[in-house]
Design a protein around this motif. Structure first.
Motif, PDB file in Angstrom:
ATOM      1  N   ASP A 272       0.844  -1.199   0.000  1.00  0.00           N
ATOM      2  CA  ASP A 272       0.000   0.000   0.000  1.00  0.00           C
ATOM      3  C   ASP A 272       0.881   1.251   0.000  1.00  0.00           C
ATOM      4  OD1 ASP A 272      -2.336  -1.459   0.122  1.00  0.00           O
ATOM      5  OD2 ASP A 272      -2.525  -1.325   2.316  1.00  0.00           O
ATOM      6  N   PRO A 273       0.719   2.153  -0.966  1.00  0.00           N
ATOM      7  CA  PRO A 273       1.491   3.403  -0.926  1.00  0.00           C
ATOM      8  C   PRO A 273       1.113   4.225   0.300  1.00  0.00           C
ATOM      9  CG  PRO A 273       0.523   3.043  -3.103  1.00  0.00           C
ATOM     10  CD  PRO A 273      -0.114   2.047  -2.181  1.00  0.00           C
ATOM     11  N   ASN A 274       2.097   4.804   0.934  1.00  0.00           N
ATOM     12  CA  ASN A 274       1.871   5.686   2.073  1.00  0.00           C
ATOM     13  C   ASN A 274       2.057   7.123   1.603  1.00  0.00           C
ATOM     14  OD1 ASN A 274       2.117   7.244   4.442  1.00  0.00           O
ATOM     15  ND2 ASN A 274       2.849   5.481   5.615  1.00  0.00           N
ATOM     16  N   PRO A 275       1.005   7.950   1.661  1.00  0.00           N
ATOM     17  CA  PRO A 275       1.102   9.326   1.146  1.00  0.00           C
ATOM     18  C   PRO A 275       2.175  10.167   1.826  1.00  0.00           C
ATOM     19  CG  PRO A 275      -1.186   8.710   1.535  1.00  0.00           C
ATOM     20  CD  PRO A 275      -0.346   7.626   2.145  1.00  0.00           C
ATOM     21  N   SER A 276       2.551   9.800   3.039  1.00  0.00           N
ATOM     22  CA  SER A 276       3.568  10.582   3.746  1.00  0.00           C
ATOM     23  C   SER A 276       4.987  10.135   3.408  1.00  0.00           C
ATOM     24  CB  SER A 276       3.344  10.485   5.263  1.00  0.00           C
ATOM     25  OG  SER A 276       3.572   9.154   5.729  1.00  0.00           O
ATOM     26  N   HIS A 277       5.107   9.061   2.630  1.00  0.00           N
ATOM     27  CA  HIS A 277       6.408   8.548   2.220  1.00  0.00           C
ATOM     28  C   HIS A 277       6.714   8.989   0.790  1.00  0.00           C
ATOM     29  CE1 HIS A 277       6.486   4.862   5.163  1.00  0.00           C
ATOM     30  NE2 HIS A 277       6.221   6.001   5.779  1.00  0.00           N
ATOM     31  N   VAL A 278       7.974   8.873   0.393  1.00  0.00           N
ATOM     32  CA  VAL A 278       8.305   9.001  -1.018  1.00  0.00           C
ATOM     33  C   VAL A 278       7.882   7.698  -1.692  1.00  0.00           C
ATOM     34  CG1 VAL A 278      10.668   8.141  -0.661  1.00  0.00           C
ATOM     35  CG2 VAL A 278      10.133   9.486  -2.700  1.00  0.00           C
ATOM     36  N   ASN A 279       7.179   7.801  -2.811  1.00  0.00           N
ATOM     37  CA  ASN A 279       6.730   6.625  -3.559  1.00  0.00           C
ATOM     38  C   ASN A 279       7.290   6.660  -4.975  1.00  0.00           C
ATOM     39  OD1 ASN A 279       4.803   5.126  -1.719  1.00  0.00           O
ATOM     40  ND2 ASN A 279       3.908   7.170  -1.634  1.00  0.00           N
ATOM     41  N   VAL A 280       7.464   5.477  -5.548  1.00  0.00           N
ATOM     42  CA  VAL A 280       8.110   5.341  -6.853  1.00  0.00           C
ATOM     43  C   VAL A 280       7.459   4.184  -7.599  1.00  0.00           C
ATOM     44  CG1 VAL A 280      10.316   6.157  -5.902  1.00  0.00           C
ATOM     45  CG2 VAL A 280       9.852   3.698  -6.021  1.00  0.00           C
ATOM     46  N   LEU A 281       7.794   4.051  -8.881  1.00  0.00           N
ATOM     47  CA  LEU A 281       7.449   2.827  -9.600  1.00  0.00           C
ATOM     48  C   LEU A 281       8.537   1.816  -9.294  1.00  0.00           C
ATOM     49  CD1 LEU A 281       5.392   1.530 -11.575  1.00  0.00           C
ATOM     50  CD2 LEU A 281       7.071   1.992 -13.380  1.00  0.00           C
TER      51      LEU A 281
END
Length: 445
Positions: A272-281
């Motif tokens: 699950d992506p966390n909006p407070s984290h940096v996310n990437v492909l």
């Protein structure tokens, strides 16, 4: 995990897995040792000729001779059929040339595999990544004058047949590293620097294009399907059965068994992506068999790497790739003792690339980045205690996708055999107490 090659399956050994051997067979209409049942009926000389004409923009190009054979041995790939082709062709100008290709196709002839994989949509998603995403990531690197090749060149994407045609990297002396030995520090850092560039450019692309990558949401664990979960859970139980045989490890075995009740949910939280984290492909299946390496002929040292196989590319935390890679693909000492050094290496390139591309969102400090990785640390346990045994397996007689996903006698025997591997046992013995102290064996985390 292609597969879970799952890479397991690509993975799972999941994968664009290319074999180490060079293409040295004589040119002929067909390799007589080839198992034709492994190749779709439509993969013909005329089919290849059609795509070579389009790629070279030469409607009169003609294949004179070709040779076709499997690209991988049994137990090397669970995520598709890989076929190696060599073709001598003549152009409209009369020039004769030789091309070397890898054709990646689905398990279309196997109903069980097809139905199990279908909800993950891995072939359409991988084609989309190669056709629409990776070229954009390359363009972003060019913006900052970075011309390094990270991905294999794609000659054709055939959505109707769920097929991809790539350059055969063996011809440029790229080979697959030894999955049973793991990667050394030099090679691991090379892989992580390229992974960091992929991650950073994807974060920037998603930011500039209003969330264009967030639809890639079907990794090994996801909120749409649980089709792979029976196989993963059975591997978890195979680990528990092995651990229970060790003196003074009964508590760990019991905790692993109890994890089954919440295993799938814990995995989904990692993805699950966390909006407070940096996310990437993320690559989603980054391990030894999804890396091709070119070695110096004299020193034997690695000089370049290329990342392959994007069936399980998924939008989420960099932790997905980092925990998976660091706990499946390294030499033993690095797996046990040197992960922080490798994470720092990754982070330096990641943060630097984000800065150069003027990423607008917050770039976490190294300390904050470690905290974000720790929130997803269940995947480190999963990679060590569930996935590693498949990827280091040496007994290939029963090694196929069904042996991972089914629960009959053959499949159970295969999973138990994977955990007989002494390397796997040593690593699990040393890390289980650490995982337990970190709370990663608790049902509620």
């Amino acid at each position: 995990m292609s597969t879970p090659d799952i890479s397991i399956m690509s993975s799972t050994e999941n994968l664009l897995k290319l074999s180490k051997e060079s293409f040295s067979a004589p040119v002929a209409q067909c390799d007589e040792n080839f198992e034709h049942s492994d190749v779709p009926d439509w993969l013909t000389k005329d089919y290849l000729e059609h795509y070579l004409r389009a790629y070279h923009q030469d409607r009169k190009l003609k294949i004179l001779r070709w040779n076709i054979r499997p690209a991988l041995g049994k137990g090397e790939n669970y995520g598709g059929v890989l076929t190696r082709i060599r073709a001598d062709y003549q152009t409209s100008m009369g020039t004769v040339a030789t091309g070397h290709y890898i054709v990646k196709t689905s398990f279309e002839s196997d109903e069980f595999v097809q139905k199990t994989m279908e909800p993950y949509d891995i072939f359409n998603r991988e084609m989309s990544v190669y056709e629409k995403v990776l070229p954009r990531l390359n363009e972003l690197l060019r913006e900052i004058d970075d011309n390094e090749q990270i991905f294999a060149e794609t000659l054709a994407v055939d959505r109707e047949r769920s097929a991809l045609i790539f350059e055969d990297l063996n011809v440029r002396e790229f080979i697959m590293p030894n999955r049973l030995a793991g990667l050394d520090m030099t090679l691991a850092k090379m892989v992580l620097r390229k992974l960091a560039k992929m991650h950073a450019t994807s974060a920037v692309l998603n930011e500039r294009e209003n969330g264009c990558l967030e639809s890639y949401d079907r990794g090994f664990f996801n909120r749409h399907t649980d089709n792979y979960m029976p196989g993963f859970e059975q591997l978890l139980m195979a680990c528990s059965r092995r651990v229970r045989q060790w003196e003074d490890y009964e508590l760990y075995a019991e905790k692993i068994t109890n994890l089954k009740s919440n295993y799938t949910e814990l995995g989904k939280r990692v993805f699950d992506p966390n909006p407070s984290h940096v996310n990437v492909l993320t690559h989603g299946d980054l391990w030894t068999n999804n890396v091709m390496v070119k070695y110096d002929k004299i020193t034997g040292e690695p000089v370049d790497v290329i990342i392959i196989d994007f069936q399980y590319a998924v939008w989420g935390s960099p932790a997905i790739d980092l925990h998976y890679f660091l706990n499946t693909s390294l030499e033993e000492d690095m797996h046990l003792h040197r992960q922080d050094e490798l994470i720092q290496c990754y982070y330096q390139t990641f943060a630097d690339t984000l800065c150069k591309l003027r990423y607008r969102a917050e770039i976490p400090s190294l300390h904050k980045f470690h905290l974000q990785l720790e929130e997803k640390a269940f995947y480190a346990f999963n990679s060590t205690c569930v996935i590693l045994a498949i990827q280091r397996n040496e007994e290939t007689e029963d090694a196929d996708f069904k042996a991972i996903m089914q629960d009959d006698e053959r499949a159970t025997r295969f999973k138990d055999t994977c955990f007989k591997n002494m390397y796997v046992q040593r690593v699990i013995k040393k890390l289980l107490p650490i995982y337990e102290r970190r709370g990663l064996l608790e049902v509620e985390q």
